[in-house]
Design a protein around this motif. Structure first.
Motif, PDB file in Angstrom:
ATOM      1  N   ASP A   1       0.981  -1.065   0.383  1.00  7.61           N
ATOM      2  CA  ASP A   1       0.157  -0.199  -0.397  1.00  7.61           C
ATOM      3  C   ASP A   1       0.731   1.088  -0.215  1.00  7.61           C
ATOM      4  N   THR A   2       1.588   1.173   0.977  1.00  7.79           N
ATOM      5  CA  THR A   2       2.945   1.760   0.742  1.00  7.79           C
ATOM      6  C   THR A   2       3.848   2.623  -0.049  1.00  7.79           C
ATOM      7  N   TYR A   3       4.007   2.044  -1.459  1.00  6.62           N
ATOM      8  CA  TYR A   3       4.257   1.503  -1.927  1.00  6.62           C
ATOM      9  C   TYR A   3       3.369   1.925  -3.233  1.00  6.62           C
ATOM     10  N   MET A   4       3.057   1.619  -3.115  1.00  7.73           N
ATOM     11  CA  MET A   4       2.049   1.738  -4.807  1.00  7.73           C
ATOM     12  C   MET A   4       1.513   3.270  -4.159  1.00  7.73           C
ATOM     13  N   SER A   5       1.612   3.465  -3.240  1.00  7.41           N
ATOM     14  CA  SER A   5       0.979   4.865  -2.705  1.00  7.41           C
ATOM     15  C   SER A   5       1.484   6.524  -3.426  1.00  7.41           C
ATOM     16  N   THR A   6       3.046   5.873  -3.319  1.00  7.21           N
ATOM     17  CA  THR A   6       4.015   6.571  -3.808  1.00  7.21           C
ATOM     18  C   THR A   6       4.036   6.932  -5.730  1.00  7.21           C
ATOM     19  N   ARG A   7       3.457   6.002  -6.483  1.00  4.95           N
ATOM     20  CA  ARG A   7       3.702   5.751  -8.006  1.00  4.95           C
ATOM     21  C   ARG A   7       2.551   6.691  -8.508  1.00  4.95           C
TER      22      ARG A   7
END
Length: 433
Positions: free
Chosen positions: A172-178
């Motif tokens: 979730d954190t990684y995808m939020s930075t995309r």
């Protein structure tokens, strides 16, 4: 499954006590010498490609700030993206991460996967933090890793003291930075996610299932079955539980268990389901009343047919290997036996199924999850277990046959196969520029 049977050559060697990095390098060099690995390729595989150390602040529930140290080591990606777990444990440091990353390279190569090896984690004791603190620590660590992980670059997974919830927070954190357009395409940045969030049915049991199958295959080679075989397990987490579950289902009997809380023994057998329910309801292995306590240093000397170290590295060393009475040691953990300890076992005629083969069900399951996410598919449990069986059976047969033909132990055989696959990739591709 067709397996050739032949006694391995035995050679007694006295080796000093050493750490995990020294162990993995000695194992690598032994196999590299055996196959005559090209000197230039040996130079590449002896080192890691990238080593990341990040220090990041996190606000605790009481308002105070703590600074944590996280690691991610990327050993080699000749065969594909880096792949390997993240662990939360006080013993996590750069040396441990290097060793574990190298083991992942050999493990993914041996399993025939399109991956390289990586590993990492955070140096902490998760039992000292609340769920909300662990979430903030995990999300901040993910942000600190930034573009050093990615679905086609480096794909973390659960390891010691991390689980599907940890992976969900990372994803979730990684995808939020995309960017919005990229978010759904990056779901496979981690594997080991919950079933309802891109996870694979059966991923929770994949590693333990692989340990069980490796044992079953070896027992079958001896012309025997698991019925009435006795086994002991160090570590009763995900791997230890599922390996025990499958072994018990085939008639084997769990007689001793050890974890951080202590050690227990019951000659007539310990119910895997009952112990699991007790631990999951807040109990500890040491306080389980249907078995009696034994001294921790007596655990590995328990009378049994099969010993499964499924906790941390360097648990069986030259100081206790001589006490082991099992005929077979199956490495559920990564690097649980030191080189010196293993030589003592081999000299006693005890067979060791090495970690890069024995516990490879986890990374194979991770590969299936990665494929499922990439292709937008959803596989059912029966399909997953059938695919796991096929992959694990192929890997075991390959190693057992090589060991028998060459007259060498299973670990050296597994390393030889893994290293030769990587060497072939470098020979075909060449080295830039």
């Amino acid at each position: 499954m067709s397996v050739i049977t032949k006694e391995p050559k035995k050679k007694s060697v006295q080796l000093p006590a050493q750490g995990m990095m020294e162990n993995v390098m000695q194992q690598f060099n032994k196999a590299a010498d055996y196959v005559g690995l090209h000197p230039n390729i040996r130079k590449i595989l002896e080192i890691t490609n990238n080593e990341l150390v990040v220090k990041f602040p996190v606000k605790m529930d009481n308002g105070e700030v703590e600074v944590f140290t996280g690691y991610r080591v990327q050993h080699n990606n000749a065969l594909g993206p880096y792949k390997g777990g993240l662990r939360y444990h006080p013993t996590v440091d750069i040396d441990a991460a290097r060793a574990l990353a190298m083991w992942m390279t050999w493990k993914t190569s041996l399993a025939g996967l399109p991956y390289g090896g990586g590993k990492g984690g955070i140096q902490l004791d998760p039992s000292k933090y609340s769920a909300s603190e662990l979430e903030r620590i995990t999300r901040r660590f993910t942000f600190a890793l930034a573009d050093n992980i990615g679905p086609e670059h480096d794909i973390p997974a659960p390891d010691v003291n991390t689980n599907s919830q940890t992976m969900a927070w990372i994803a979730d954190t990684y995808m939020s930075t995309r960017s919005p357009a990229e978010r759904t395409a990056n779901q496979h940045v981690v594997t080991g996610k919950p079933d309802g969030s891109g996870g694979l049915e059966g991923r929770d049991r994949a590693t333990g299932y692989g340990v069980y199958l490796s044992i079953k295959f070896w027992i079958a080679q001896q012309g025997e079955t698991l019925e009435n075989k006795t086994f002991i397990v160090q570590g009763f987490g995900n791997v230890g539980y599922w390996a025990s579950h499958f072994l018990e289902a085939e008639g084997a009997k769990l007689v001793a268990v050890q974890d951080a809380s202590g050690s227990i023994y019951h000659k007539e057998g310990i119910s895997v389901a009952a112990l699991s329910a007790y631990v999951n309801n807040g109990g500890t292995v040491a306080s389980y009343q249907q078995a009696h306590s034994i001294a921790n240093d007596a655990f590995f000397g328990t009378e049994c047919d099969i010993c499964i170290p499924a906790a941390l590295g360097n648990q069986i060393t030259e100081t206790n290997a001589g006490t082991i009475k099992a005929k077979l040691v199956a490495e559920g953990a990564n690097g649980p036996i030191s080189v010196a300890g293993e030589q003592i076992l081999l000299d006693k005629g005890i067979v060791v199924i090495p970690d890069i083969l024995c516990n490879s069900g986890g990374v194979i399951g991770s590969y299936f999850e990665w494929l499922q996410n990439r292709n937008g598919e959803l596989w059912l449990l029966d399909e997953v277990m059938a695919k796991l069986y096929k992959k694990l059976s192929e890997a075991y047969t390959k190693v057992a046959n090589y060991a028998a033909l060459e007259g060498i132990d299973l670990r050296t055989a597994a390393y030889c196969i893994a290293i030769k696959r990587i060497e072939k990739a470098y020979i075909l591709r060449g080295i830039f520029p």
